[in-house]
Design a protein around this motif. Structure first.
Motif, short mmCIF file in Angstrom:
data_model
loop_
_atom_site.label_atom_id
_atom_site.label_comp_id
_atom_site.label_asym_id
_atom_site.label_seq_id
_atom_site.Cartn_x
_atom_site.Cartn_y
_atom_site.Cartn_z
N ASN A 69 -34.71 7.72 -16.02
CA ASN A 69 -33.52 8.62 -15.74
C ASN A 69 -32.31 8.08 -16.54
O ASN A 69 -31.35 8.77 -16.88
CB ASN A 69 -33.25 8.52 -14.26
CG ASN A 69 -34.30 8.86 -13.38
OD1 ASN A 69 -34.95 10.04 -13.99
ND2 ASN A 69 -34.43 8.63 -12.10
N ARG A 122 -32.20 20.04 -18.14
CA ARG A 122 -32.20 20.58 -16.65
C ARG A 122 -32.37 22.07 -16.37
O ARG A 122 -33.00 22.58 -15.90
CB ARG A 122 -31.18 19.96 -15.91
CG ARG A 122 -31.07 18.46 -15.71
CD ARG A 122 -30.14 17.93 -14.91
NE ARG A 122 -30.20 18.38 -13.60
CZ ARG A 122 -29.15 18.21 -12.65
NH1 ARG A 122 -27.95 17.46 -12.82
NH2 ARG A 122 -29.43 18.80 -11.39
N LEU A 129 -35.78 23.24 -17.56
CA LEU A 129 -36.82 22.95 -16.66
C LEU A 129 -36.51 24.11 -15.73
O LEU A 129 -37.77 24.52 -15.15
CB LEU A 129 -36.82 21.62 -16.38
CG LEU A 129 -37.38 20.48 -16.92
CD1 LEU A 129 -36.92 19.20 -16.29
CD2 LEU A 129 -38.65 20.93 -17.02
N ASP A 146 -39.88 26.62 -14.81
CA ASP A 146 -40.14 26.23 -13.66
C ASP A 146 -40.52 27.61 -13.03
O ASP A 146 -41.79 28.01 -12.43
CB ASP A 146 -39.47 25.28 -12.80
CG ASP A 146 -40.01 23.93 -13.22
OD1 ASP A 146 -41.06 23.56 -13.84
OD2 ASP A 146 -39.27 22.81 -12.68
N TYR A 169 -44.82 20.49 -20.30
CA TYR A 169 -44.21 19.80 -19.51
C TYR A 169 -44.44 18.18 -20.00
O TYR A 169 -45.61 17.75 -20.47
CB TYR A 169 -44.42 19.76 -17.99
CG TYR A 169 -44.02 21.10 -17.41
CD1 TYR A 169 -42.76 20.74 -17.01
CD2 TYR A 169 -44.82 22.16 -17.23
CE1 TYR A 169 -42.23 22.07 -16.27
CE2 TYR A 169 -44.32 23.16 -16.58
CZ TYR A 169 -43.14 23.24 -16.16
OH TYR A 169 -42.68 24.32 -15.77
N LYS A 170 -43.58 17.39 -19.78
CA LYS A 170 -43.68 15.82 -20.09
C LYS A 170 -44.78 15.19 -18.92
O LYS A 170 -45.01 16.00 -18.10
CB LYS A 170 -42.68 14.98 -20.02
CG LYS A 170 -41.70 15.54 -20.81
CD LYS A 170 -40.20 14.72 -20.82
CE LYS A 170 -39.12 15.05 -21.73
NZ LYS A 170 -37.95 14.32 -21.61
N ASP A 181 -44.63 12.71 -16.92
CA ASP A 181 -43.83 12.47 -15.54
C ASP A 181 -43.60 13.74 -14.72
O ASP A 181 -42.69 13.67 -13.52
CB ASP A 181 -42.76 11.40 -15.74
CG ASP A 181 -41.80 11.76 -16.56
OD1 ASP A 181 -41.68 13.12 -17.29
OD2 ASP A 181 -40.67 11.36 -16.81
N GLU A 182 -43.69 14.95 -15.53
CA GLU A 182 -43.37 16.23 -14.95
C GLU A 182 -44.76 17.03 -14.36
O GLU A 182 -44.64 18.02 -13.70
CB GLU A 182 -42.61 17.05 -15.76
CG GLU A 182 -41.08 16.32 -16.20
CD GLU A 182 -40.55 17.15 -17.43
OE1 GLU A 182 -39.40 16.74 -17.85
OE2 GLU A 182 -41.34 17.80 -17.95
N LYS A 241 -46.99 16.93 -10.48
CA LYS A 241 -46.26 18.05 -9.55
C LYS A 241 -46.50 19.50 -9.76
O LYS A 241 -46.94 20.33 -9.05
CB LYS A 241 -44.85 17.67 -9.54
CG LYS A 241 -44.17 18.64 -8.26
CD LYS A 241 -42.69 18.45 -8.20
CE LYS A 241 -42.28 17.07 -7.97
NZ LYS A 241 -40.57 16.87 -8.07
N ARG A 242 -46.39 20.06 -11.06
CA ARG A 242 -46.54 21.28 -11.50
C ARG A 242 -47.95 21.75 -11.44
O ARG A 242 -48.51 22.76 -11.06
CB ARG A 242 -46.13 21.45 -13.12
CG ARG A 242 -44.51 21.73 -13.09
CD ARG A 242 -43.70 20.53 -13.08
NE ARG A 242 -41.98 21.15 -13.17
CZ ARG A 242 -41.30 20.07 -13.05
NH1 ARG A 242 -41.75 18.91 -12.96
NH2 ARG A 242 -40.02 20.43 -13.12
N THR A 268 -47.50 15.03 -6.49
CA THR A 268 -46.02 14.31 -6.53
C THR A 268 -46.19 12.84 -6.60
O THR A 268 -45.29 12.37 -7.24
CB THR A 268 -45.34 14.85 -5.23
OG1 THR A 268 -45.53 16.31 -5.01
CG2 THR A 268 -44.01 14.43 -5.48
N ASP A 274 -46.86 11.61 -10.28
CA ASP A 274 -45.79 11.81 -11.07
C ASP A 274 -44.84 10.66 -10.76
O ASP A 274 -44.21 10.24 -12.00
CB ASP A 274 -44.96 12.96 -10.82
CG ASP A 274 -45.35 14.13 -11.72
OD1 ASP A 274 -46.50 14.09 -12.47
OD2 ASP A 274 -45.17 15.21 -11.65
#
Length: 476
Positions: A10, A23, A26, A30, A152-153, A155-156, A159-160, A325, A328
């Motif tokens: 982060n 952001r 995304l 999304d 998506y990366k 760490d993304e 969840k997707r 989740t 990730d």
């Protein structure tokens, strides 16, 4: 290699001059990627599972399907699904997913309508329709995982993938509820049985979703022309990805050379074996074993037979979202497969002990919904493993689902024939064996990935110019 912490990640983003734009990007992708892919997969599962719901809602008696006809119809569908998978995924590198996905959806929507008039006691025509429907529907699952891995990366991604997978489960959940409502309100309307109306309504739901895809789906990052993305956002979409080997579009090598490269590595073999085995834990849901058990007892109404299995699907959705989740956040995928395997072993044992109370059997079938938690995680893991080779990633993702369906093509006939209802004794024994095998193969994939990361770290130490990229590496 020790994964970087969420805090450090982060911090990196917060100091990046593109953080706010990222952001916004995304949020846009999304909405437009997940809204269409989830609706598409929702309709995919509606049109796929409707025949199992129809079977326990009057089709069995009307068409005199008292043997293993249902298993044969599902096997024919699976054969079409197998044939279409790798060609569909490779087509996504030739034709934009914005065109290919909705086109395939329209095809299977039309075939769903067609089954209303072709389903008959002979079953010959429905075999052909289900085969081609399987070919068209095979574009959705592995194709979407390929697209998600392109946008998506790591760490993304979990969840997707979980949200996408859950949308198919929502389709299964809704199909049971929809069939119960259709049977109650439309059975006999215009001279058609309630189960035939289910196919009509599923087709009506499918076509508008395809039209939505033509309008809003962005395709792939390097070629997208989505009206809602600025030129800067289009560039950012592919530059922000880690482990992207080539940012500019280059001439693709011959297909034979690609397959030689893929088959010369461990990834294709290990990932394909993992899902070929672990995917069979989903046999509880894919064969609607709970619905067949309820029907075989003769104690439940048609509406109850359609409604009660929804509890298992609801638990599957919750397990999938929570586990995806969590992966990730931790960047560790393998524990989800351990959880899934243990849950299915417990379920199988509870059902094998046939003298157990009915309430325990309900618990066992609901707990078995955990089997779907591994699906999203396994494909996110494969996307992560193959992130440095786009063509290999497309082939590996398709092959995973292909080999799982190769097993599915005979698995249900041998181990879960409708004639074994309500006990499915040999199927429960096979389920325990599959869960143990899943645990073993999961360890193998984990060990091979760790070995590859160690070799990469050693190579980067030998090449100081690449040391700065090492901080982004994640070891599972």
């Amino acid at each position: 290699m020790v994964p970087s912490s969420p805090t450090s990640r982060n911090s990196y983003l917060a100091t990046s001059p593109t953080y706010k734009q990222e952001r916004v990007l995304l949020a846009k992708i999304d909405w437009f990627i997940l809204s269409y892919c989830c609706l598409m997969y929702f309709s995919n599962y509606l049109d796929r599972s409707n025949i199992s719901n129809a079977y326990v809602s009057g089709m069995k008696e009307e068409l005199h399907m008292f043997g293993t006809e249902l298993n044969k119809i599902n096997t024919i569908f699976t054969c079409g699904y197998i044939v279409g998978m790798i060609p569909n995924n490779l087509m996504l590198q030739v034709v934009s997913p914005r065109i290919w996905f909705p086109s395939m959806q329209i095809v299977w929507g039309i075939l769903t309508f067609w089954q209303v008039v072709t389903l008959s006691p002979s079953h010959i025509q429905v075999y052909a329709l289900r085969f081609f429907q399987g070919m068209a529907e095979s574009s959705t699952f592995v194709g979407t995982h390929y697209v998600l891995g392109s946008w998506y990366k790591r760490d993304e991604l979990g969840k997707r993938s979980g949200i996408f997978t859950s949308s198919g489960l929502v389709g299964t959940l809704f199909s049971g509820v929809l069939q119960a409502a259709v049977y109650k309100h439309l059975n006999g309307h215009t001279g058609r049985s309630g189960w035939r109306w289910l196919f009509i309504i599923d087709g009506i739901i499918t076509i508008p979703i395809a039209l939505y895809g033509f309008l809003v789906f962005p395709g792939l990052p390097r070629t997208t022309k989505a009206f809602y993305l600025s030129q800067e956002e289009r560039v950012l979409a592919y530059k922000r990805l880690e482990n992207t080997p080539v940012l500019e579009k280059t001439k693709s090598p011959p297909l034979l050379q690609v397959f030689k490269r893929v088959l010369g590595r461990w990834r294709w073999y290990a990932c394909s074996l993992l899902f070929a085995i672990s995917g069979e834990t989903e046999s509880f849901g894919s064969n609607n074993l709970m619905g067949q058990w309820l029907k075989a007892t003769g104690k439940y109404s048609v509406e109850q037979i359609d409604y009660y299995p929804s509890g298992s699907t609801a638990f599957a959705i919750a397990s999938t979202l929570v586990c995806a989740t969590w992966t990730d956040h931790t960047q560790v995928r393998w524990p989800v497969l351990v959880y899934m395997s243990i849950a299915c072993i417990i379920s199988s044992v509870c059902i094998l002990v046939w003298s157990s109370p009915t309430a325990l059997k309900f618990f066992a079938y609901y707990l078995a919904g955990a089997s779907y938690a591994g699906q999203a995680t396994t494909f996110a893991w494969a996307n992560q493993i193959c992130a440095d080779d786009d063509q290999e990633r497309a082939i590996v993702l398709a092959s995973m689902n292909m080999w799982n369906n190769v097993v599915n093509s005979w698995w249900s006939i041998v181990l879960y024939p409708a004639t074994d209802a309500p006990r499915f004794r040999k199927g429960m024994i096979a389920m325990i064996c599959v869960c143990v095998a899943t645990l073993a193969v999961t360890w193998v994939v984990y060990a091979l990935e760790r070995r590859e990361w160690r070799h990469r770290r050693a190579d980067r130490i030998d090449c100081p110019l690449e040391k700065k990229d090492d901080s982004r590496s994640r070891d599972n």
